[in-house]
Design a protein around this motif. Structure first.
Motif, PDB file in Angstrom:
ATOM      1  N   ASP A  48       0.790  -1.076  -0.106  1.00  0.00           N
ATOM      2  CA  ASP A  48      -0.068  -0.216   0.069  1.00  0.00           C
ATOM      3  C   ASP A  48       0.886   1.190   0.152  1.00  0.00           C
ATOM      4  O   ASP A  48       0.622   2.166  -0.650  1.00  0.00           O
ATOM      5  CB  ASP A  48      -0.900  -0.079   1.329  1.00  0.00           C
ATOM      6  N   ALA A  49       2.033   1.288   0.809  1.00  0.00           N
ATOM      7  CA  ALA A  49       2.576   2.432   0.733  1.00  0.00           C
ATOM      8  C   ALA A  49       3.753   2.624  -0.592  1.00  0.00           C
ATOM      9  O   ALA A  49       3.743   3.909  -1.021  1.00  0.00           O
ATOM     10  CB  ALA A  49       3.884   2.161   1.883  1.00  0.00           C
ATOM     11  N   GLU A  82       1.111   3.927  -3.065  1.00  0.00           N
ATOM     12  CA  GLU A  82       0.622   5.303  -2.870  1.00  0.00           C
ATOM     13  C   GLU A  82       1.586   6.213  -3.502  1.00  0.00           C
ATOM     14  O   GLU A  82       1.361   7.242  -4.039  1.00  0.00           O
ATOM     15  CB  GLU A  82       0.403   5.431  -1.206  1.00  0.00           C
ATOM     16  N   GLN A  83       2.745   5.822  -3.345  1.00  0.00           N
ATOM     17  CA  GLN A  83       3.949   6.484  -3.978  1.00  0.00           C
ATOM     18  C   GLN A  83       3.916   6.494  -5.654  1.00  0.00           C
ATOM     19  O   GLN A  83       3.936   7.377  -6.168  1.00  0.00           O
ATOM     20  CB  GLN A  83       5.446   6.002  -3.540  1.00  0.00           C
ATOM     21  N   ARG A 127      -1.163   9.267  -5.351  1.00  0.00           N
ATOM     22  CA  ARG A 127      -2.358   9.582  -4.856  1.00  0.00           C
ATOM     23  C   ARG A 127      -2.650   8.912  -3.470  1.00  0.00           C
ATOM     24  O   ARG A 127      -2.127   7.942  -3.411  1.00  0.00           O
ATOM     25  CB  ARG A 127      -3.655   9.559  -5.894  1.00  0.00           C
ATOM     26  N   GLU A 128      -3.576   9.459  -2.666  1.00  0.00           N
ATOM     27  CA  GLU A 128      -4.039   8.805  -1.620  1.00  0.00           C
ATOM     28  C   GLU A 128      -4.760   7.301  -1.854  1.00  0.00           C
ATOM     29  O   GLU A 128      -5.669   7.270  -2.672  1.00  0.00           O
ATOM     30  CB  GLU A 128      -4.826   9.553  -0.665  1.00  0.00           C
ATOM     31  N   LEU A 129      -4.693   6.368  -0.863  1.00  0.00           N
ATOM     32  CA  LEU A 129      -5.120   4.835  -1.303  1.00  0.00           C
ATOM     33  C   LEU A 129      -6.802   5.152  -1.064  1.00  0.00           C
ATOM     34  O   LEU A 129      -7.468   4.270  -1.888  1.00  0.00           O
ATOM     35  CB  LEU A 129      -4.603   3.870  -0.182  1.00  0.00           C
ATOM     36  N   ALA A 130      -7.132   6.148  -0.408  1.00  0.00           N
ATOM     37  CA  ALA A 130      -8.565   6.173   0.013  1.00  0.00           C
ATOM     38  C   ALA A 130      -9.231   6.712  -1.519  1.00  0.00           C
ATOM     39  O   ALA A 130     -10.630   6.454  -1.438  1.00  0.00           O
ATOM     40  CB  ALA A 130      -8.819   7.089   0.895  1.00  0.00           C
ATOM     41  N   SER A 131      -8.383   7.319  -2.299  1.00  0.00           N
ATOM     42  CA  SER A 131      -9.055   7.637  -3.747  1.00  0.00           C
ATOM     43  C   SER A 131      -9.066   6.490  -4.560  1.00  0.00           C
ATOM     44  O   SER A 131      -9.413   6.760  -5.697  1.00  0.00           O
ATOM     45  CB  SER A 131      -8.207   8.694  -4.145  1.00  0.00           C
TER      46      SER A 131
END
Length: 526
Positions: free
Chosen positions: A118-119, A122-123, A127-131
């Motif tokens: 996940d990290a 995200e990189q 964008r943020e994972l929630a999106s």
């Protein structure tokens, strides 16, 4: 316990050890035969039904990758357990051999290392994972594990995952997956670990934050394990090795139940795909293959059981006691791994075993586990609340096993999704249950008899603190209890020398002993 119990490789197979008489069992009751949630999530219509029918799925890309994706979606959507979902899915789709092994490593490895990936995603996605839609995020996790955690060529990892994304999430999602995975493929694992570690701990002052993201454990678990190492006589600097061991796929370990099959015969039956265990005397470690193919396993003379689980069970049977040695109790017996070994040992020592389990469906699993027990070795499989058994049968047993429901932090390598489900709040609920069960066991054992308190969690709140509180409570109730030297007993039954600190209890570790992080305290009622 020990940990989340349905188990697959080890005396545990899946959900948290527990459930014996606590909340985990109640949660198990809301699951279907594949471990899928039947309760509020489905009733409220929150479970997406993204998986297509098997006949449709077979037309889309690689079957092993498709199966791994469906496991991830079941875990996310239905709060399922991977070890309950994957095996029937593989059978249903006739995925066997190397393809089944690939699907298993892809699903389990992705779940274990979800925090790390996940990290990285995200990189790479900026964008943020929630999106990111959850089904697309699972596809990215699968692709990242192939690129960074498996020996899959980059072009195959990207193209096959993009194809799966196109079939399951649409053309737009597949383009996004393609772009992100290509960015992931631009760096090797070491470079990515430095990148996400620096992002989590830019000042290089919080080793917990760095370890949590690079070794894919929640930060609270990292802190708890570090404290547990120190509290059980080891060094805090071992935590990185422990976390790394949690991320290694464990091999399947078998136990040759004494009197039913000899360890040497089981080893010969398993053939070139097996080696003798290093810790437990009757353990056989499989390099691969289905343990159910072995006649000894099919008959119940042998079973899947972690070496640590075997060792603590053997220790209870070998612990010194005063007086007769005729009646034994497994207070929290489901699903039956330790009960099966205890029954074999009882038969050899002329004792009888009573196996108690609070949940009827788990009691049936215990009966199945005891199907090969020696004649006369099993007195009864009973369904009842272990917390009250000590009052119902005070002083009735010579040896009692309390394999307590726990967080399962010692078996994270076997239950890949459990690290993301447990929270610190679980400790309070489980702690009450653990104290009640141990108190009941101390009332159920006769003076001179022995109780083994076992968890597959090393957390101090579930081990030392529970024992201390239970002994004090027993004293207030007029029961005198002493803690025995479990280390001496374990060394007496082990297959070889063990690295154990100078303490009366025993805490095993994946990175030291190659077992689950099983805890054992032996107590004798005076």
């Amino acid at each position: 316990m020990s940990g989340d119990r349905p188990r697959s490789s080890g005396d545990s197979s899946g959900a948290s050890s527990g459930g014996r008489s606590g909340s985990d069992d109640r949660r198990d009751d809301r699951r279907d035969e594949r471990g899928r949630e039947r309760g509020a999530a489905r009733a409220a219509g929150r479970v997406q039904r993204s998986a297509q029918a098997p006949s449709q799925r077979s037309r889309h890309g690689d079957a092993a990758r498709s199966a791994a994706y469906d496991v991830l979606r079941a875990v996310d959507e239905g709060d399922s357990y991977a070890n309950l979902v994957l095996p029937p899915l593989l059978r249903e789709r006739r995925i066997e051999g190397r393809d089944a092994a690939f699907a298993t490593e892809l699903a389990y490895g992705t779940l274990r290392l979800r925090g790390r990936y996940d990290a990285i995603v995200e990189q790479a996605a900026a964008r943020e994972l929630a999106s990111i839609d959850p089904p697309v995020l699972d596809l990215l996790r699968l692709g990242a594990h192939q690129l960074l955690g498996m020996r899959v060529p980059a072009h195959a990892a990207v193209s096959e995952t993009v194809g799966l994304a196109r079939a399951r999430a649409g053309a737009g999602a597949s383009q996004f997956v393609n772009a992100v995975l290509r960015r992931v493929a631009e760096r090797d694992l070491g470079t990515w670990l430095t990148t996400i570690g620096d992002a989590a701990d830019p000042g290089d002052s919080d080793p917990v934050a760095r370890l949590a993201v690079t070794q894919s454990h929640p930060a609270w678990v990292v802190r708890a394990l570090r404290e547990s190492l120190v509290g059980h006589g080891r060094g805090a600097d071992e935590v990185a090795a422990l976390l790394a061991a949690d991320n290694e796929a464990p091999r399947v370990t078998l136990v040759a139940r004494p009197g039913l099959v000899e360890g040497a015969d089981l080893l010969a039956e398993a053939g070139d795909e097996a080696t003798a265990g290093a810790v437990a005397p009757d353990a056989v470690v499989l390099r691969g293959g289905d343990p159910g193919r072995l006649p000894a396993v099919r008959s119940g003379a042998a079973a899947v059981q972690d070496e640590g689980s075997q060792l603590v069970t053997l220790a209870l049977a070998a612990a010194p006691l005063d007086g007769p040695d005729e009646r034994w109790l497994d207070l929290c017996a489901g699903p039956g791994g330790k009960a099966g070994l205890l029954a074999a040992l009882a038969g050899r020592q002329g004792a009888r075993l009573v196996a108690n389990e609070v949940q009827p469906h788990r009691a049936r699993l215990v009966e199945q586990a005891l199907r090969a027990a020696p004649d006369g070795a099993v007195e009864q499989v009973r369904t009842g609340d272990g917390r009250t058994l000590g009052d119902e049968e005070p002083g009735a047993y010579d040896r009692v096993l309390v394999d307590a429901p726990c967080t399962g932090l010692g078996a994270l390598r076997r239950r890949p999704e459990s690290r993301w489900r447990r929270t610190p709040a679980d400790l309070a609920t489980l702690g009450v249950l653990q104290r009640e069960l141990l108190g009941s066991a101390l009332r159920a054992v006769r003076p001179g008899g022995v109780v083994a308190y076992v968890t597959c969690s090393p957390h101090l709140a579930e081990t030392r603190l529970v024992v201390t509180d239970a002994v004090k409570a027993a004293g207030r109730a007029g029961l005198a209890v002493e803690v025995l030297d479990a280390r001496a007993v374990v060394r007496g039954v082990a297959a070889g020398p063990l690295d154990l600190p100078e303490r009366p209890d025993v805490q095993l570790w994946p990175h030291v002993h190659g077992t689950d992080a099983m805890h054992l305290t032996l107590l004798r009622r005076l």
